[in-house]
Design an enzyme around this catalytic site. Structure first.
Site, PDB file in Angstrom:
ATOM      1  N   TYR A   1      15.460  53.263 -12.166  1.00 20.45           N
ATOM      2  CA  TYR A   1      16.288  53.075 -10.976  1.00 20.45           C
ATOM      3  C   TYR A   1      16.710  51.612 -10.865  1.00 20.45           C
ATOM      4  O   TYR A   1      17.890  51.297 -10.673  1.00 20.45           O
ATOM      5  CB  TYR A   1      15.534  53.505  -9.719  1.00 20.45           C
ATOM      6  CG  TYR A   1      16.394  53.484  -8.478  1.00 20.45           C
ATOM      7  CD1 TYR A   1      17.298  54.507  -8.228  1.00 20.45           C
ATOM      8  CD2 TYR A   1      16.319  52.439  -7.556  1.00 20.45           C
ATOM      9  CE1 TYR A   1      18.109  54.497  -7.103  1.00 20.45           C
ATOM     10  CE2 TYR A   1      17.122  52.414  -6.431  1.00 20.45           C
ATOM     11  CZ  TYR A   1      18.008  53.448  -6.205  1.00 20.45           C
ATOM     12  OH  TYR A   1      18.818  53.425  -5.092  1.00 20.45           O
TER      13      TYR A   1
ATOM     14  N   SER B   1      22.141  48.729  -4.648  1.00 20.75           N
ATOM     15  CA  SER B   1      20.853  48.856  -3.967  1.00 20.75           C
ATOM     16  C   SER B   1      20.212  47.480  -3.846  1.00 20.75           C
ATOM     17  O   SER B   1      20.627  46.518  -4.511  1.00 20.75           O
ATOM     18  CB  SER B   1      19.942  49.779  -4.793  1.00 20.75           C
ATOM     19  OG  SER B   1      18.603  49.731  -4.356  1.00 20.75           O
TER      20      SER B   1
END
Length: 261
Positions: A166, A153
């Site tokens: 996350y 990501s």
């Protein structure tokens, strides 16, 4: 540099014909795009997912002239990684490509972000990828070939408010990618990552529907648009194919330029 080497290259280097790919969470969102991309390149697809396929993914993949099979399973369940690899090998004979795509994201302020939020994200985003890669490597090492692609990501590079777990898992997944590359490269196994930017999916619908937050995102992207899932498909095929045999331990950012602004 030899003329023979130059002449040897062809578009066949991007072919996955006869290969088998596991794509976790491959029946929805970005995972569906990865599964379709590899199918279009000729790979048979095995999809373990917590969500049962509604038939859409199966139909799309089979139209590519390849085979697909599904396994409804929670990838964090005890023994699930072993069962997934075993089921794929029973159905297709081996595992050539593993795409660790499945992931979750929970949002909460730092002081409200407890273990109930933290633990599931560590389990799904990081531990499951580690265990699946470990089991897949047992198959890939003897066959002296394999591709492991971890879906990272932008938050493998950034902090990010409201989601410490996350960001932590995506940073860790990037490090895990490099560590596995360092050990498995000697067996002709390439371990790389893809770091998607902001994409127009169901998950980002609320952000895109709000004019203020939508513009805030666009102002940060030189391409001045949200990513389309097809923007990721070429990256997946490249990293899964012989064309990337000398690419190892790399995170391929596909973000429209977000990180440079």
């Amino acid at each position: 540099m030899s003329i023979e080497s130059l002449n040897a290259f062809s578009m066949d280097f991007f072919s996955l014909k006869g290969k088998t790919a596991i794509v976790t969470g491959g029946n929805s969102g970005l995972g569906q795009a990865f599964a379709m991309a590899l199918a279009k390149a000729g790979a048979n697809i095995f999809i373990p997912s917590f969500v049962k396929d509604n038939g859409e993914t199966k139909e799309m993949i089979e139209k590519q002239g390849v085979e697909v099979d599904f396994m409804q399973v929670g990838i964090t369940a005890e023994g699930a990684p072993q069962k997934i690899i075993a089921a794929c090998c029973e159905r297709f004979g081996t595992v050539d490509i593993l795409v660790n795509n499945a992931g979750i994201c929970k949002l909460n302020k730092v002081l409200d972000f407890g273990r109930a939020d933290w633990d599931p994200m560590i389990d799904v985003n990081l531990t499951a990828a580690f265990e699946l890669s470990y089991e897949a490597a047992k198959i890939m090492i003897p066959q002296k070939s394999g591709k492991i692609i971890n879906i990272c990501s932008l938050f493998s590079y950034l902090g990010g408010q409201w989601s410490p777990a996350y960001s932590a898992t995506k940073h860790a997944l990037a490090g895990f990618t490099k560590a596995y590359c360092d050990e498995l490269g000697q067996y002709n196994i390439q371990v790389n990552g893809i770091a998607p930017g902001y994409y127009a999916t169901d998950i980002t619908l609320a952000t895109r529907s709000n004019p203020e937050t939508n513009q805030r995102v666009l102002d940060h992207i030189p391409a001045n648009r949200w990513g389309d899932t097809q923007d990721l498909m070429g990256a997946a095929v490249f990293l899964a194919s012989p064309a990337s045999n000398y690419v190892n331990g790399h995170l391929l950012v596909v973000d429209g330029g977000y990180l440079v602004r």
